[in-house]
Design an enzyme around this catalytic site. Structure first.
Site, PDB file in Angstrom:
ATOM      1  N   GLU A   1       0.872  -1.200   0.000  1.00 56.03           N
ATOM      2  CA  GLU A   1       0.000   0.000   0.000  1.00 56.03           C
ATOM      3  C   GLU A   1       0.896   1.233   0.000  1.00 56.03           C
ATOM      4  O   GLU A   1       0.761   2.117   0.845  1.00 56.03           O
ATOM      5  CB  GLU A   1      -0.925  -0.031   1.219  1.00 56.03           C
ATOM      6  CG  GLU A   1      -1.689  -1.351   1.309  1.00 56.03           C
ATOM      7  CD  GLU A   1      -2.466  -1.566   2.608  1.00 56.03           C
ATOM      8  OE1 GLU A   1      -2.343  -0.726   3.513  1.00 56.03           O
ATOM      9  OE2 GLU A   1      -3.207  -2.568   2.687  1.00 56.03           O
TER      10      GLU A   1
ATOM     11  N   CYS B 246     -10.293   0.109   9.009  1.00 55.83           N
ATOM     12  CA  CYS B 246      -9.452   1.278   9.270  1.00 55.83           C
ATOM     13  C   CYS B 246     -10.049   2.523   8.633  1.00 55.83           C
ATOM     14  O   CYS B 246     -10.079   3.578   9.247  1.00 55.83           O
ATOM     15  CB  CYS B 246      -8.008   1.045   8.838  1.00 55.83           C
ATOM     16  SG  CYS B 246      -7.736   1.007   7.080  1.00 55.83           S
TER      17      CYS B 246
END
Lengths: 649, 649
Positions: free
Chosen positions: B321, B417
């Protein structure tokens, strides 16, 4: 009576010499772990990948009981030896070499010694123990390896008449036949990686033993009938997990999601697909089964009209080295394994036996002169596994999604699937020039060569003289030494905008049927055909469904796809474009890249905006630049640099 | 004296109501595993990913000794509770709600009970055993979680004056201070995921306790000084491997490759980078340290001028990511996590405290109105983690390299998240409108609101009235209730081609300094500023180094980036193009997507070639089509379909 074909082409002789003088000796050293050979380690995330050494010959010695030790390497390590032996066979067929023959005979003895009493032949599982045999076919590669051995054995027998190697092959095939099949007590299954089917069919062709044909057909037709076959084997298998969880892969990865005849699209691992298709098309041609041929055609059409890169490369993703979906052809993240392009050539060859359509020969030519040849450096010592159509070295280095796309060819890797496949492809290239049946010969490829080809009751002699792929003509002299009339079908190339044909010096009308122009030759007669094909520089447009190539063109001339390299055109190649009306000029440069035809044009290059802004509302300016295109196969021979095939128009 | 800001903007009130009435109650049920809540399982290759349930509150009960059991979930599961509590704090600040407050107080009691005697607070390691604490910081997220708790505690204290929560936070911070630092016997390390630094700085701002400032600075400055820190911890750590081998990641994944002040490029996990930068910029502003600010600027410039998508999204690859390299901005394989865009907003806010340059507010606006807002469906119940700039649903389904790119927003995921981060961002949006210092107020964002802002010796009242982002004016009424003269800096938007400013009804010359026009207001005085900013429809061009966007444009109007969706424009969006001279028309549609401004134009669409060939030498034909662009944030609210931001020009 068999065919003998001697290739005299300057273009191809260079490659064939490289294989004979560089690759085959080098590979022999690799297989024997001869000191001083540099094998590159693959860059892989997983750990414990066997890539430090080959150990392939040593594995056979252990299995043969000649030495003590354990197996080292992949479950398919044996196939490296077999592919070498197959290339040696073709090489000896081309040119006898006693020293090389000696090595081959030693190797055949070793293989024979490693074979079990019952015919089973696989060093990994022989060393591991009998109870593990054929129990984890998803990743075991046992049948795959034996398939490669059978191919090598047939080739070696055909080249030299060696009976021993053929005997070992038959014994192995008999073991497989005793263990697999529809009968009760046999395993109702198949290998995770298709190849045995090709081997068995070749063995059938040489022995005429129907059992081998039936067994090949069984493997093909059984596939996909129980998609959970590999998972079910894995549930009860207690042996080592040879290939990190491959049995958990989707059924389509193994072409196991549907019975073959119901498969409409090419799915899963690209090499497996084309190996499967090769056997299927061979089966169709051998048996004359049109239903099977139709199944081949569905897959052929899907691959070649929706899933093939312009270079003849296949495999749109590194994940599973696989096909993805129609029109998904990403130039910079694809896989396009050299082996897959070679497999597509195998498939084409078998399709030509089914139907005389030049589209098969055209795809063969595309895959051969572009993706396949690009797999090998001009020095014959460095090899791509992955053949991208667009590379930026910094992205390969820093974007993990492109880490499989190498900007330069590594030397021999620990797991050497592609280089030996290239070696056997190039040494057996003569087998791909013609398609021979009883009374007809198709001339598929324009390659200078002298051939004696077996037809129904005699032979035909064909001599081709051409400087293809550079020159625009091919002179073919055909003599019919059989006792009846034969036909020759001359492929009329699709990339030519003008084709003229002179028969014995006199122009004749070109009347292609499915891409072949036919001439009859009475027995005892010789004809001379002079085929002139213009080779215009073509702008190729992709189907608008291919998002990656929209607004772009690829340049080609004859069979060759061209590309831009940074060394000729500066960096940031993506900023280049070719105006719609730009004139493209061709010239042969003997001093460039071992002699290539180069294409130049005046194009444009986008200029950096004044403030080097990331986003701006001002259209970037362009300046005139000279663009130089080289044949794709020759890229990455002048150091690490950017490359792209598709350029904005 | 603190600031109070009430947002009255119709555009934002809808979102803030959604968070209050939908997200916060929903999240409460998730945290408590209340029956009937559907949590989607992430599609991940690894096995054993905890995603069936949240168990977050239950973990605290186990750690507090209220119930027996084991920990379930990620090592960072606690942070879900803390982000919820932080959003609740902002929500109560906006609008008191006794029932919600009761839940918050219960939760604070539970957290206090779960805290160890010595202040340590982390349910995963509390349950696991004291010997594992702080021993595997690469993946343990202990400091990360405590950082989130401290943020929540400070927010809750500020909103309600609750002393207990602040006491727990100080106790936790003291435990960290006792365990980490340069002194002998302390751990010379830091967390794998930056966040504690933000928390400690917030705690310092509210308590003025210098130790917290020093500890934050220690963590920031220590980072990257010993790049093998995580690997060294892993060598001796004997506990469970919480996050599958994260300690083996490259040092740059953790921004641990170089000391922070020497880092010139944004490397590794994008969220971590911007959290680190947020704390660094806060530290710079708090201490006035220009060297630290220069380090922030290097990273800011690298991100915003070379590594940021036009939507304000960051993170070019799913692998880690992470950031990759300059100008690598692939629209269809990127990550662009909602959390990363939110982190960029955090970073912008702190940069504005360092220097009054509107570029910080511009990026804040870009990330807020585009990538961040796209993270949430219009119903407030579905969320993107990954915000692509180009999607074809069939590719997301069949290309494993795009499987992380979802074409529709899933509902709440097991690992949540992004949604709670969105909740706290939207509920605290009022904190981002102004930058307030002793004698100057920067008006950064055009959002209807009423504010009372603390300046040196009193307060200033500001009322903004605007229908932004649709309308082209903002009326700002500012009253100086302090005892001295103050300045207001009005941001002059970069996307406006014409800006006029009326001061108390009279046009005045616009004189921006670094993007802000300043007016002085004497004490006791009120001024009315009428800011008129034209909002032309802009064609945005990318830097020619960005290969993915060359030859393409992105359409924007004001802060909003626009996109094409299949539902409006048919499929195969890549076949569309917009002529250079095409007229673009804007109109507000109250009945579309909760009311959006829509842009239309006449464009072209490539036509399929007659034979549906994959490659052809004939340029594909085009036909005229009407193109409809909608704001990017509103995409994927009308079912699964194709979308693209960059369109060929």
């Amino acid at each position: 009576m068999s065919n003998t074909i001697n290739i005299t082409s300057a273009f191809w002789s260079r490659y064939r010499n490289l294989v004979r003088t560089e690759m085959i000796p080098f590979q022999w050293n690799v297989l024997n772990d001869t000191a001083g050979i540099k094998i590159e380690k693959e860059r892989l995330n997983d750990e414990g990948i066997p890539s430090e050494k080959s150990n392939a010959i040593e594995n056979f010695k252990v299995a043969a009981g000649r030495t003590k030790g354990t197996h080292y390497g992949w479950t398919f390590q044996d196939s490296d030896v077999y592919k070498w032996l197959e290339a040696v066979a073709y090489s000896l067929r081309e040119k006898m070499d006693p020293e090389l023959e000696k090595k081959a005979l030693e190797t055949i003895d070793l293989i024979a010694d490693a074979q079990e009493e019952d015919g089973y032949l696989d060093t990994f599982y022989s060393i591991l123990g009998i109870e593990y045999r054929y129990q984890s076919l998803a990743g075991s590669h046992e049948l795959y390896c034996m398939g490669h051995f059978i191919e090598a054995a047939v080739a070696y027998y055909e080249a030299t008449g060696n009976e021993k190697v053929l005997k070992v092959a038959k014994k192995a095939a008999d073991n497989i036949d005793a263990n697999f099949g529809a009968e009760e007590g046999k395993i109702h299954g198949y290998d995770g990686h298709e190849e045995i089917e090709i081997g068995l069919l070749r063995l059938y062709h040489i022995t005429n033993e129907k059992r081998y044909l039936s067994l090949a057909k069984y493997f093909l037709m059984e596939r996909g009938k129980h998609p959970d076959f590999f998972k079910e084997q894995a549930k009860v298998y207690k042996g080592p997990n040879a290939l990190g969880g491959i049995e958990k892969a989707t059924a389509s990865y193994f072409q196991n999601h549907k019975p073959i005849l119901e498969q409409n699209t090419a799915e899963g691992h690209a090499v497996r697909v084309v190996y499967m298709c090769t056997a299927l098309a061979d089966l169709a041609a051998t048996t004359g089964d049109r239903v099977i041929y139709e199944a081949c055609k569905k897959l052929w059409d899907n691959i070649t009209t929706k899933r093939m890169f312009i270079t003849g490369g296949i495999g749109s993703t590194v994940h599973g080295e696989a096909f993805t979906l129609d029109y998904d052809l990403p130039n910079d993240t694809m896989y396009c394994e050299t082996c897959a392009a070679i497999g597509l050539i195998f498939f084409s060859r078998q399709m030509l036996r089914n139907e005389a359509k030049s589209e098969y020969a055209e795809v063969m030519e595309r895959a051969l002169y572009n993706c396949t040849l690009a797999g090998m450096a001009l020095d014959g010592k460095h090899f791509f596994y992955v053949n991208p159509l667009e590379v930026k070295p910094s992205k390969s280095l820093k974007d993990p999604g492109k880490s499989h796309v190498k900007p330069v060819r590594p030397s021999w890797l620990g797991c050497a699937c592609c280089p030996p496949n290239l070696a056997r492809m190039i040494t057996s290239l003569d087998d791909y020039i013609y398609t021979v049946s009883d009374d007809c010969i198709l001339i598929n490829q324009y390659i200078s060569s002298k051939a004696s080809l077996a037809v129904k009751d005699g032979c035909a002699l064909i001599q081709q003289t051409t400087d293809f792929p550079w020159d625009d003509k091919d002179i073919m002299v055909v003599t019919n030494n059989s006792t009846s009339t034969i036909r020759v079908g001359i492929r009329i190339p699709m990339w030519a905008d003008k084709v003229t044909l002179k028969l014995n010096g006199k122009e004749t009308m070109v009347k292609p049927e499915w891409g072949y122009h036919y001439e009859e030759i009475e027995h005892g007669k010789t004809i001379e055909i002079q085929l002139m094909f213009s080779m215009p520089i073509l702008r190729n447009y992709c189907n608008p469904m291919v998002s990656e190539d929209i607004g772009k063109i690829a340049i080609s001339r004859g069979p060759l796809v061209y590309c831009l390299e940074e060394v000729d055109n500066g960096d940031n190649l993506c900023g280049l474009s070719l105006p719609e009306d730009a004139k493209l000029s061709y010239s042969f440069k003997a001093d460039v890249l071992n002699g290539v035809g180069v294409i130049t044009a005046y194009g444009k290059k986008l200029q950096q905006n004044v403030d080097n802004l990331l986003y701006t509302n001002k259209k970037p300016e362009k300046k005139d630049v000279k663009l130089t295109f080289i044949p794709y196969y020759a890229w990455a021979n002048r150091g690490e640099n950017e490359m792209e095939v598709w350029v904005r128009e």
